[in-house]
Design a protein around this motif. Structure first.
Motif, PDB file in Angstrom:
ATOM      1  N   ARG A 102      24.350  15.340  46.421  1.00 12.63           N
ATOM      2  CA  ARG A 102      25.019  14.360  47.276  1.00 12.63           C
ATOM      3  C   ARG A 102      24.568  14.499  48.727  1.00 12.63           C
ATOM      4  O   ARG A 102      24.306  13.510  49.420  1.00 12.63           O
ATOM      5  CB  ARG A 102      26.530  14.527  47.155  1.00 12.63           C
ATOM      6  CG  ARG A 102      27.344  13.475  47.888  1.00 12.63           C
ATOM      7  CD  ARG A 102      28.835  13.659  47.675  1.00 12.63           C
ATOM      8  NE  ARG A 102      29.276  13.204  46.356  1.00 12.63           N
ATOM      9  CZ  ARG A 102      29.576  14.005  45.345  1.00 12.63           C
ATOM     10  NH1 ARG A 102      29.463  15.322  45.488  1.00 12.63           N
ATOM     11  NH2 ARG A 102      29.979  13.511  44.193  1.00 12.63           N
ATOM     12  N   ASP A 103      24.445  15.733  49.203  1.00 11.57           N
ATOM     13  CA  ASP A 103      24.038  15.968  50.590  1.00 11.57           C
ATOM     14  C   ASP A 103      22.616  15.485  50.849  1.00 11.57           C
ATOM     15  O   ASP A 103      22.343  14.846  51.879  1.00 11.57           O
ATOM     16  CB  ASP A 103      24.145  17.456  50.930  1.00 11.57           C
ATOM     17  CG  ASP A 103      25.579  17.945  51.011  1.00 11.57           C
ATOM     18  OD1 ASP A 103      26.496  17.101  51.097  1.00 11.57           O
ATOM     19  OD2 ASP A 103      25.786  19.178  50.980  1.00 11.57           O
ATOM     20  N   ALA A 104      21.698  15.789  49.944  1.00 11.21           N
ATOM     21  CA  ALA A 104      20.311  15.357  50.129  1.00 11.21           C
ATOM     22  C   ALA A 104      20.210  13.834  50.125  1.00 11.21           C
ATOM     23  O   ALA A 104      19.499  13.234  50.949  1.00 11.21           O
ATOM     24  CB  ALA A 104      19.430  15.944  49.036  1.00 11.21           C
ATOM     25  N   TRP A 105      20.917  13.217  49.215  1.00 11.73           N
ATOM     26  CA  TRP A 105      20.910  11.756  49.110  1.00 11.73           C
ATOM     27  C   TRP A 105      21.503  11.107  50.358  1.00 11.73           C
ATOM     28  O   TRP A 105      20.886  10.233  50.979  1.00 11.73           O
ATOM     29  CB  TRP A 105      21.674  11.352  47.856  1.00 11.73           C
ATOM     30  CG  TRP A 105      21.956   9.892  47.689  1.00 11.73           C
ATOM     31  CD1 TRP A 105      21.190   8.849  48.144  1.00 11.73           C
ATOM     32  CD2 TRP A 105      23.076   9.302  47.031  1.00 11.73           C
ATOM     33  NE1 TRP A 105      21.763   7.653  47.798  1.00 11.73           N
ATOM     34  CE2 TRP A 105      22.922   7.907  47.118  1.00 11.73           C
ATOM     35  CE3 TRP A 105      24.183   9.837  46.371  1.00 11.73           C
ATOM     36  CZ2 TRP A 105      23.852   7.025  46.567  1.00 11.73           C
ATOM     37  CZ3 TRP A 105      25.107   8.968  45.814  1.00 11.73           C
ATOM     38  CH2 TRP A 105      24.940   7.575  45.920  1.00 11.73           C
ATOM     39  N   GLN A 106      22.673  11.561  50.767  1.00 14.53           N
ATOM     40  CA  GLN A 106      23.376  10.900  51.853  1.00 14.53           C
ATOM     41  C   GLN A 106      22.871  11.311  53.230  1.00 14.53           C
ATOM     42  O   GLN A 106      22.775  10.480  54.138  1.00 14.53           O
ATOM     43  CB  GLN A 106      24.877  11.171  51.729  1.00 14.53           C
ATOM     44  CG  GLN A 106      25.478  10.565  50.464  1.00 14.53           C
ATOM     45  CD  GLN A 106      26.960  10.845  50.312  1.00 14.53           C
ATOM     46  OE1 GLN A 106      27.522  11.697  51.004  1.00 14.53           O
ATOM     47  NE2 GLN A 106      27.607  10.149  49.384  1.00 14.53           N
ATOM     48  N   ASP A 107      22.521  12.583  53.409  1.00  7.54           N
ATOM     49  CA  ASP A 107      22.112  13.048  54.738  1.00  7.54           C
ATOM     50  C   ASP A 107      20.665  12.725  55.068  1.00  7.54           C
ATOM     51  O   ASP A 107      20.310  12.598  56.249  1.00  7.54           O
ATOM     52  CB  ASP A 107      22.326  14.559  54.856  1.00  7.54           C
ATOM     53  CG  ASP A 107      23.798  14.950  54.841  1.00  7.54           C
ATOM     54  OD1 ASP A 107      24.648  14.052  55.005  1.00  7.54           O
ATOM     55  OD2 ASP A 107      24.103  16.146  54.648  1.00  7.54           O
TER      56      ASP A 107
END
Length: 331
Positions: free
Chosen positions: A201-206
């Motif tokens: 989720r972090d890689a996708w969103q950030d």
């Protein structure tokens, strides 16, 4: 399985180096690589951290643009022999002149020349994804991103993030990814291999990526899987790699089939094939054996890979014709 046309989106160029090529270069350059090969001549490592050590040790013999020409030709010949018609390789300026832009251009010219020669000889198409090394830190990633932005074009089509997932957070590399985005490069990042679903989720969103390298631990979060499916975020899944590194103990435990059935777009790749004793044909054979995949499933993942590929429309049209010649109405 070798006769099926395949598209591979997750391949590290240096990590795909046949051990014999590395040994030949070591002998020519009088580099001592004691300890990185086993008694059979294959790469030897204990765990993921040790794998990174051996990987980087092997790279020490790749010292000139001509070395990378030889490497690229060898890697593409091996891929083409497994039916791969298109591949995207992660390229690291860290190993090509130490992120110096002038040196990087020289290395890149040699890699591109090898790609042209391989396409003429074997029909395989290569595109490059310049890749930041996570455990080298955000500052060096900025230098890598500059190399990517300055050489973006028909061959260099993306920016990625690889390395030790336990080092830093995706948001630490946002500046580098913003640079690449401004250069109109497509974006991908490794996540969810060693980190949990939150890392995906972090890689996708950030970072705003359209693809996630590995991403398999998304299986632990149904809401995340639903979100990935809805957004069309593609997972570059490397089952053989995951099993060799003990992310999963056995093929029967691997979540690729469950991810696909949940609607998450997945592709299949080999990651660093000589390290993990795999090939694209072997991946397909295991998918068929353990999950009952047949032509419809292989046609579907080929479609997903083609849609997600970081290449131009003309190249995709050519690749589509090759897929249709085999899969026809199954696609």
């Amino acid at each position: 399985m070798k006769e099926l046309p395949k598209l591979e989106l997750h391949l590290h160029l240096e990590g795909a180096a046949p051990p014999e090529v590395i040994r030949e270069l070591a002998a020519e350059k009088h580099v001592n690589l004691t300890g990185i090969f086993d008694e059979t001549g294959a790469y030897r490592y204990k765990d993921f951290v040790d794998f990174l050590r051996v990987y980087e040790a092997a790279c020490t013999v790749l010292q000139t643009p001509q070395d990378f020409y030889r490497l690229t030709r060898a890697v593409l010949a091996a891929s083409a022999a497994e039916g791969v018609i298109y591949t995207e390789a992660f390229l690291s300026p860290d190993f090509c002149g130490g992120r110096d832009l002038v040196a990087w251009r020289d290395y890149l010219a040699a890699i591109e020349e090898a790609a042209r020669d391989a396409e003429a000889a074997d029909g395989i198409v290569l595109r490059g994804i310049v890749t930041c090394i996570r455990h080298f830190g955000p500052d060096k990633a900025k230098e890598t991103a500059l190399c990517a932005a300055e050489t973006a074009g028909n061959f260099i089509t993306g920016l990625g993030l690889a390395g030790d997932e336990n080092m830093g957070a995706p948001k630490d590399f946002a500046y580098a990814f913003d640079m690449a985005r401004e250069a109109e490069l497509a974006l991908t990042a490794h996540a969810g291999e060693w980190g949990g679903p939150q890392s995906v989720r972090d890689a996708w969103q950030d970072l705003g990526v359209s693809r996630i390298g590995h991403g398999v631990h998304a299986i632990q979060d149904p809401a995340l899987m639903e979100a990935l499916a809805k957004a069309g975020v593609v997972l570059e899944v490397c089952p053989g790699s995951n099993i060799a590194l003990k992310v999963y103990e056995a093929w029967r435990d691997h979540p690729i089939d469950r991810l696909r059935r949940a609607g998450v777009p997945v592709t299949v790749s080999t990651d660093d094939p000589p390290f993990f004793h795999t090939t694209m044909s072997r991946e397909y054979e295991n998918l068929a054996h353990h999950f009952g995949w047949d032509l419809p499933e292989f046609a579907a993942i080929s479609d997903t890979a083609l849609d997600a590929a970081f290449c131009d429309a003309k190249t995709k049209t050519t690749l589509r014709a090759k897929l249709d010649a085999t899969f026809g109405d199954l696609s």
